[in-house]
Design a protein around this motif. Structure first.
Motif, PDB file in Angstrom:
ATOM      1  N   VAL A 171       6.218 -12.196  -8.489  1.00 10.60           N
ATOM      2  CA  VAL A 171       7.470 -12.689  -8.310  1.00 10.60           C
ATOM      3  C   VAL A 171       8.190 -11.141  -8.402  1.00 10.60           C
ATOM      4  CG1 VAL A 171       9.471 -13.792  -9.551  1.00 10.60           C
ATOM      5  CG2 VAL A 171       7.057 -14.967  -9.406  1.00 10.60           C
ATOM      6  N   ALA A 172       9.192 -11.157  -7.396  1.00 12.00           N
ATOM      7  CA  ALA A 172       9.996  -9.697  -7.233  1.00 12.00           C
ATOM      8  C   ALA A 172      11.594 -10.303  -7.293  1.00 12.00           C
ATOM      9  CB  ALA A 172       9.780  -8.924  -6.240  1.00 12.00           C
ATOM     10  N   TYR A 173      12.352  -9.350  -7.798  1.00  8.22           N
ATOM     11  CA  TYR A 173      13.689  -9.280  -7.777  1.00  8.22           C
ATOM     12  C   TYR A 173      14.541  -8.188  -7.143  1.00  8.22           C
ATOM     13  CZ  TYR A 173      18.516 -10.644  -8.731  1.00  8.22           C
ATOM     14  OH  TYR A 173      20.198 -10.731  -8.644  1.00  8.22           O
ATOM     15  N   GLU A 174      15.059  -8.147  -6.222  1.00 10.23           N
ATOM     16  CA  GLU A 174      15.711  -6.967  -5.408  1.00 10.23           C
ATOM     17  C   GLU A 174      16.776  -6.546  -6.348  1.00 10.23           C
ATOM     18  OE1 GLU A 174      16.156  -5.456  -1.032  1.00 10.23           O
ATOM     19  OE2 GLU A 174      17.476  -7.095  -1.503  1.00 10.23           O
ATOM     20  N   ILE A 175      17.027  -5.305  -6.851  1.00 11.67           N
ATOM     21  CA  ILE A 175      18.292  -4.885  -7.719  1.00 11.67           C
ATOM     22  C   ILE A 175      19.099  -3.923  -7.025  1.00 11.67           C
ATOM     23  CG2 ILE A 175      16.794  -4.975 -10.046  1.00 11.67           C
ATOM     24  CD1 ILE A 175      16.268  -2.128  -9.862  1.00 11.67           C
ATOM     25  N   ILE A 176      18.366  -3.191  -5.882  1.00 15.71           N
ATOM     26  CA  ILE A 176      19.039  -2.587  -4.906  1.00 15.71           C
ATOM     27  C   ILE A 176      18.553  -2.639  -3.576  1.00 15.71           C
ATOM     28  CG2 ILE A 176      20.107  -0.851  -6.585  1.00 15.71           C
ATOM     29  CD1 ILE A 176      18.234   1.367  -5.489  1.00 15.71           C
ATOM     30  N   GLU A 177      18.995  -2.429  -2.564  1.00 15.44           N
ATOM     31  CA  GLU A 177      18.667  -2.600  -1.206  1.00 15.44           C
ATOM     32  C   GLU A 177      17.202  -1.897  -1.055  1.00 15.44           C
ATOM     33  OE1 GLU A 177      19.873  -2.419   3.420  1.00 15.44           O
ATOM     34  OE2 GLU A 177      21.223  -1.786   1.934  1.00 15.44           O
ATOM     35  N   GLY A 178      16.137  -2.725  -0.825  1.00 14.31           N
ATOM     36  CA  GLY A 178      15.042  -2.089  -0.415  1.00 14.31           C
ATOM     37  C   GLY A 178      14.097  -1.952  -1.805  1.00 14.31           C
ATOM     38  N   VAL A 179      14.577  -1.999  -3.199  1.00 16.98           N
ATOM     39  CA  VAL A 179      13.882  -1.843  -4.080  1.00 16.98           C
ATOM     40  C   VAL A 179      14.115  -2.990  -5.345  1.00 16.98           C
ATOM     41  CG1 VAL A 179      13.847  -0.104  -6.366  1.00 16.98           C
ATOM     42  CG2 VAL A 179      14.454   0.877  -3.981  1.00 16.98           C
ATOM     43  N   GLY A 180      12.992  -3.279  -5.780  1.00 21.56           N
ATOM     44  CA  GLY A 180      13.052  -4.512  -6.712  1.00 21.56           C
ATOM     45  C   GLY A 180      12.122  -4.270  -7.872  1.00 21.56           C
ATOM     46  N   LEU A 181      12.187  -5.184  -9.057  1.00 20.69           N
ATOM     47  CA  LEU A 181      11.453  -5.231 -10.102  1.00 20.69           C
ATOM     48  C   LEU A 181      10.525  -6.551  -9.788  1.00 20.69           C
ATOM     49  CD1 LEU A 181      13.666  -4.438 -12.876  1.00 20.69           C
ATOM     50  CD2 LEU A 181      12.292  -2.840 -11.903  1.00 20.69           C
ATOM     51  N   GLN A 182       9.399  -6.298 -10.207  1.00 23.11           N
ATOM     52  CA  GLN A 182       8.356  -7.516 -10.294  1.00 23.11           C
ATOM     53  C   GLN A 182       7.469  -7.649 -11.244  1.00 23.11           C
ATOM     54  OE1 GLN A 182       6.136  -6.282  -6.837  1.00 23.11           O
ATOM     55  NE2 GLN A 182       4.373  -5.380  -8.144  1.00 23.11           N
ATOM     56  N   GLY A 183       6.925  -9.037 -11.340  1.00 26.85           N
ATOM     57  CA  GLY A 183       5.969  -9.355 -12.211  1.00 26.85           C
ATOM     58  C   GLY A 183       4.571  -9.736 -11.431  1.00 26.85           C
ATOM     59  N   THR A 184       3.572  -9.452 -11.775  1.00 22.84           N
ATOM     60  CA  THR A 184       2.288  -9.539 -11.275  1.00 22.84           C
ATOM     61  C   THR A 184       1.333 -10.331 -12.061  1.00 22.84           C
ATOM     62  OG1 THR A 184       2.804  -7.794  -9.817  1.00 22.84           O
ATOM     63  CG2 THR A 184       0.391  -8.670  -9.915  1.00 22.84           C
ATOM     64  N   VAL A 185       0.399 -11.208 -11.616  1.00 19.60           N
ATOM     65  CA  VAL A 185      -0.712 -11.597 -11.819  1.00 19.60           C
ATOM     66  C   VAL A 185      -1.833 -11.432 -10.979  1.00 19.60           C
ATOM     67  CG1 VAL A 185      -2.051 -13.615 -12.736  1.00 19.60           C
ATOM     68  CG2 VAL A 185       0.301 -13.628 -13.275  1.00 19.60           C
ATOM     69  N   LYS A 186      -3.104 -10.895 -11.446  1.00 18.93           N
ATOM     70  CA  LYS A 186      -4.250 -10.475 -10.737  1.00 18.93           C
ATOM     71  C   LYS A 186      -5.402 -11.088 -11.183  1.00 18.93           C
ATOM     72  CE  LYS A 186      -6.239  -7.831  -7.373  1.00 18.93           C
ATOM     73  NZ  LYS A 186      -6.039  -8.045  -5.628  1.00 18.93           N
ATOM     74  N   HIS A 187      -6.162 -11.577 -10.307  1.00 18.56           N
ATOM     75  CA  HIS A 187      -7.565 -12.168 -10.625  1.00 18.56           C
ATOM     76  C   HIS A 187      -8.503 -12.034  -9.682  1.00 18.56           C
ATOM     77  CE1 HIS A 187     -10.783 -14.725 -12.113  1.00 18.56           C
ATOM     78  NE2 HIS A 187     -10.716 -15.582 -11.017  1.00 18.56           N
ATOM     79  N   TYR A 188      -9.828 -11.323  -9.998  1.00 19.75           N
ATOM     80  CA  TYR A 188     -10.782 -11.304  -9.223  1.00 19.75           C
ATOM     81  C   TYR A 188     -12.136 -11.895 -10.025  1.00 19.75           C
ATOM     82  CZ  TYR A 188     -11.896  -6.915 -11.749  1.00 19.75           C
ATOM     83  OH  TYR A 188     -12.032  -5.941 -12.814  1.00 19.75           O
ATOM     84  N   ARG A 189     -13.197 -12.129  -9.368  1.00 24.15           N
ATOM     85  CA  ARG A 189     -14.492 -12.516  -9.903  1.00 24.15           C
ATOM     86  C   ARG A 189     -15.559 -12.574  -8.790  1.00 24.15           C
ATOM     87  NH1 ARG A 189     -15.617 -17.718  -8.850  1.00 24.15           N
ATOM     88  NH2 ARG A 189     -13.907 -19.077  -8.209  1.00 24.15           N
ATOM     89  N   THR A 190     -16.796 -12.243  -9.214  1.00 24.04           N
ATOM     90  CA  THR A 190     -17.895 -12.389  -8.413  1.00 24.04           C
ATOM     91  C   THR A 190     -18.638 -13.805  -8.905  1.00 24.04           C
ATOM     92  OG1 THR A 190     -19.315 -10.840  -9.577  1.00 24.04           O
ATOM     93  CG2 THR A 190     -17.897  -9.946  -7.943  1.00 24.04           C
TER      94      THR A 190
END
Length: 209
Positions: A171-190
């Motif tokens: 989820v990202a929120y653009e604070i100035i044109e072309g640049v934003g702050l974001q929160g990320t969830v990442k998962h991987y498994r074999t």
């Protein structure tokens, strides 16, 4: 201190890289610092980039690097370090390009490396298929999610071979044109007999032009 420094270095590389893709149709990238939710606790950074080389056709790449310590696994019960890296490179096609929804499908090559202590690293790789979307529910706010699946993930031994699933939501929120702050969830498994998996959450910055 090493991980924050690596995060800044990767972010700088991604920003400098934009000068080399100025002729592309569009460029999107992000970098995040992550903390693991599983045990042992891991931490690291991830970076993603997507370059539109022609209308609706993209070059896509991502990199994840983490490290953790396991108490009592080393000699004399000492903590033993573990590091992992997941690299993927591929191509994407955008069949849906609406104002508030973009859908991507594609394929590529991924490689997962796992190293424990001073032992030799275990590595596996495979061809993956990918599905993702970017949804804009309101101006300046975006939700991006993707899933990659390698049905024939090949490790160095049979115990390390199987399938590999990787997923991400941002989820990202653009604070100035072309640049934003974001929160990320990442998962991987074999799905290998000797399974490797992790769930990480964190935040960082995104940029596009």
């Amino acid at each position: 201190m090493k991980k924050p420094i690596c995060f800044v270095v990767v972010l700088g590389i991604l920003l400098v890289a934009t000068s080399f893709v100025a002729s592309a149709v569009s460029f999107e990238g992000d970098a995040s610092y992550l903390l693991g939710l599983g045990k042992p606790k891991s931490n690291g950074f991830t970076a993603n980039a997507m370059i539109e080389v022609m209308d609706h056709v993209f070059i896509d790449g991502s990199f994840l690097s983490t490290s953790s310590k396991t108490d009592g696994d080393g000699d004399n019960g000492a903590a033993e370090g573990q590091s992992r890296s997941l690299l993927s490179v591929g191509g994407l096609y955008r069949p849906v390009n609406d104002a508030d929804l973009k859908v991507f499908v594609g394929a590529g090559f991924l490689r997962l490396t796992n190293k424990t202590g001073d032992s030799e690293p275990d590595a596996g790789q495979g061809i993956y298929a990918k599905f993702g979307f970017k949804f804009l529910p309101m101006p300046q706010l975006s939700l991006t999610a993707d899933v990659s699946f390698a049905p024939k993930y090949k490790g160095e031994t049979d115990d390390l071979s199987g399938t590999l699933l990787s997923a991400r939501a941002t989820v990202a929120y653009e604070i100035i044109e072309g640049v934003g702050l974001q929160g990320t969830v990442k998962h991987y498994r074999t799905s290998a007999k000797t399974a490797v998996s992790d769930i990480l959450v964190g935040g960082g910055v995104s940029f596009s032009f």
